[in-house]
Motif scaffolding. Sequence first.
Motif, PDB file in Angstrom:
ATOM      1  N   ARG A  54      31.990   3.168  19.032  1.00 42.12           N
ATOM      2  CA  ARG A  54      31.930   4.469  19.688  1.00 42.12           C
ATOM      3  C   ARG A  54      30.625   4.564  20.475  1.00 42.12           C
ATOM      4  O   ARG A  54      29.544   4.558  19.899  1.00 42.12           O
ATOM      5  CB  ARG A  54      32.021   5.588  18.655  1.00 42.12           C
ATOM      6  N   GLN A  55      30.743   4.624  21.796  1.00 40.28           N
ATOM      7  CA  GLN A  55      29.556   4.692  22.638  1.00 40.28           C
ATOM      8  C   GLN A  55      28.825   6.006  22.410  1.00 40.28           C
ATOM      9  O   GLN A  55      29.413   7.090  22.457  1.00 40.28           O
ATOM     10  CB  GLN A  55      29.941   4.556  24.114  1.00 40.28           C
ATOM     11  N   SER A  56      27.520   5.926  22.168  1.00 41.63           N
ATOM     12  CA  SER A  56      26.723   7.118  21.904  1.00 41.63           C
ATOM     13  C   SER A  56      25.299   6.899  22.387  1.00 41.63           C
ATOM     14  O   SER A  56      24.924   5.801  22.810  1.00 41.63           O
ATOM     15  CB  SER A  56      26.745   7.445  20.409  1.00 41.63           C
ATOM     16  N   SER A  73      28.052  11.143  20.581  1.00 42.16           N
ATOM     17  CA  SER A  73      28.977  10.323  21.356  1.00 42.16           C
ATOM     18  C   SER A  73      28.979  10.708  22.830  1.00 42.16           C
ATOM     19  O   SER A  73      28.762  11.877  23.186  1.00 42.16           O
ATOM     20  CB  SER A  73      30.397  10.470  20.804  1.00 42.16           C
ATOM     21  N   SER A 109      30.332   2.938  13.038  1.00 40.69           N
ATOM     22  CA  SER A 109      30.831   2.229  14.222  1.00 40.69           C
ATOM     23  C   SER A 109      30.266   2.793  15.526  1.00 40.69           C
ATOM     24  O   SER A 109      30.904   2.698  16.577  1.00 40.69           O
ATOM     25  CB  SER A 109      32.359   2.251  14.271  1.00 40.69           C
ATOM     26  N   PHE A 110      29.072   3.371  15.483  1.00 37.85           N
ATOM     27  CA  PHE A 110      28.438   3.865  16.700  1.00 37.85           C
ATOM     28  C   PHE A 110      27.708   2.724  17.411  1.00 37.85           C
ATOM     29  O   PHE A 110      26.969   1.965  16.793  1.00 37.85           O
ATOM     30  CB  PHE A 110      27.428   4.963  16.378  1.00 37.85           C
TER      31      PHE A 110
END
Length: 239
Positions: free
Chosen positions: A52-54, A97, A144-145
């Motif tokens: 997860r793009q953050s 996110s 999962s970041f």
Amino acid sequence: MTRAGNTAGKAQSVTLSEAGLPGWLEPVARAVRTVQPRQLSRFLPPADGAGRQSAVLILFGEGRAESEGGRGPELLLMERASSLRSHAGQPSFPGGSLDPEDGDPQGEGPLRAALREAEEETGLDPAGVQLFGALPKLYIPVSSFVVTPVLGWWREPSRVGVVDPNETARVFTVPVADLADPANRVTAVHPRGHRGPAFLVESTLVWGFTAGIIDRLLHFAGWERPWDREKQVPLDWRS
């Protein structure tokens, strides 16, 4: 820099600039220019692009001078609400996110997301923030970041505080001098055996991803002082 106002989440240009940074921030800017991913963490983004793009905002402010009873330069932190699904109750940098309107995760997206999330979580005015660098993307396996740490200079400080109690429990600043003080440094020990740097500051324990980034910034900026790595603090099993 192109200043981002209350429309930070929209696809306007947001740039990085070191122009006009105070001299004490130069070691940080220099470290950002040269540090490699493996020097920051052993957890790097999956090669297949999963995660997860953050982004998080690492915001440095001038703070109050020691001559005025202050402790000098400081960092902005917050404590996440205990009801959140990810990293509940942990002190952290503002962030979260990427939204679709933030744009390209490989481009300016993380810069916009860091400012937008910081505004949403702490109420700060992004117009007073000068972004001057971004660290390599890192990975937090438990959630999962894929995180881009974005660094900013709080050129024009604004009032901050809890905006939404469902997301944020507390907003506070920590003097860099307190973070570098060996008396405030400990090793956090997770029940599963994981160990990592931590900081006992502002009546809280800063640990995990946030503490790891602070630890590395202190080291590569040359602000680290020898500390007792055998001084341990156990984490709650729910952490």
